[in-house]
Enzyme design. Structure first.
Site, PDB file in Angstrom:
ATOM      1  N   SER A 122      -1.079  -1.898 -38.226  1.00 15.03           N
ATOM      2  CA  SER A 122      -0.664  -2.994 -37.362  1.00 15.03           C
ATOM      3  C   SER A 122      -0.581  -4.271 -38.190  1.00 15.03           C
ATOM      4  O   SER A 122      -1.345  -4.444 -39.148  1.00 15.03           O
ATOM      5  CB  SER A 122      -1.690  -3.186 -36.239  1.00 15.03           C
ATOM      6  OG  SER A 122      -1.431  -4.380 -35.526  1.00 15.03           O
ATOM      7  N   TYR A 136     -10.005  -4.978 -33.332  1.00 16.91           N
ATOM      8  CA  TYR A 136      -8.809  -4.167 -33.539  1.00 16.91           C
ATOM      9  C   TYR A 136      -8.253  -4.391 -34.944  1.00 16.91           C
ATOM     10  O   TYR A 136      -7.925  -3.438 -35.656  1.00 16.91           O
ATOM     11  CB  TYR A 136      -7.756  -4.517 -32.481  1.00 16.91           C
ATOM     12  CG  TYR A 136      -6.440  -3.815 -32.665  1.00 16.91           C
ATOM     13  CD1 TYR A 136      -6.279  -2.499 -32.263  1.00 16.91           C
ATOM     14  CD2 TYR A 136      -5.355  -4.470 -33.248  1.00 16.91           C
ATOM     15  CE1 TYR A 136      -5.065  -1.852 -32.435  1.00 16.91           C
ATOM     16  CE2 TYR A 136      -4.144  -3.842 -33.416  1.00 16.91           C
ATOM     17  CZ  TYR A 136      -3.999  -2.524 -33.007  1.00 16.91           C
ATOM     18  OH  TYR A 136      -2.799  -1.883 -33.183  1.00 16.91           O
TER      19      TYR A 136
END
Length: 172
Positions: A122, A136
């Site tokens: 990501s 995250y």
């Protein structure tokens, strides 16, 4: 093999209908696929997913580590330990174990034919997590490190390792 995340911590099973929809779409494109629903939150899910591929097709040539979760935005100081553990278990440990299980079977030195490992990263890994998702971002940063390490270590085994690092994706 399509593995739907589903389940909860230590849980077993995802949404069989979601996995079946992906299988149907792949078959419509001329591919072969089989559903496997198990949670990717830790050690057993990755093992089950790889074993399901071997059971269905006799070998594994490619693995795409796409399981991942993000929680509601939260200040760093307010992230509880159980949330951090769950995000790391699914986004990092699950990918690590699945790649390890696949590499054991793909490695030329172990009788395999080589293969490909693709990890889902990501942009959060580089940006530190947008909207207060530091946990995250941490997990995806570990996926980036895993990808680099595996690419170097597994190249002589005939295994190519890469990552995809998208920005925001609108999901359920």
């Amino acid at each position: 093999v399509v593995n739907d995340l589903g389940g909860g911590p230590g849980g077993g099973g995802g949404d069989a209908s979601v996995a079946q929809q992906a299988v149907d779409a792949l078959k419509a494109l001329g591919g072969e696929a089989a559903p496997e629903t198990s949670s990717m939150d830790g050690f057993e899910g990755g093992r089950r997913a790889v074993q399901a591929a071997i059971n269905a097709f006799g070998r594994i040539d490619l693995i795409f580590n796409n399981a991942g979760i993000v929680e509601k935005a939260s200040k760093f100081v307010d992230i509880p330990p159980d949330r951090l553990q769950r995000i790391l278990a699914i986004n990092t440990v699950g990918a690590f174990v699945a790649a390890q299980e696949a590499a054991r079977r793909m490695a030329k030195s172990r009788g395999g034919r080589g293969g490909v490992i693709v990890n889902m990263s990501s942009m959060a890994s580089k940006l530190g997590g947008s909207n207060e998702s530091t946990d995250y971002a941490t997990a995806k940063g570990a996926v980036d490190t895993l990808t680099i390490g595996l690419a170097k270590e597994l190249a002589p085994e005939g295994i190519r390792v890469n990552a995809v690092r998208p920005g925001l994706i609108d999901t359920d």
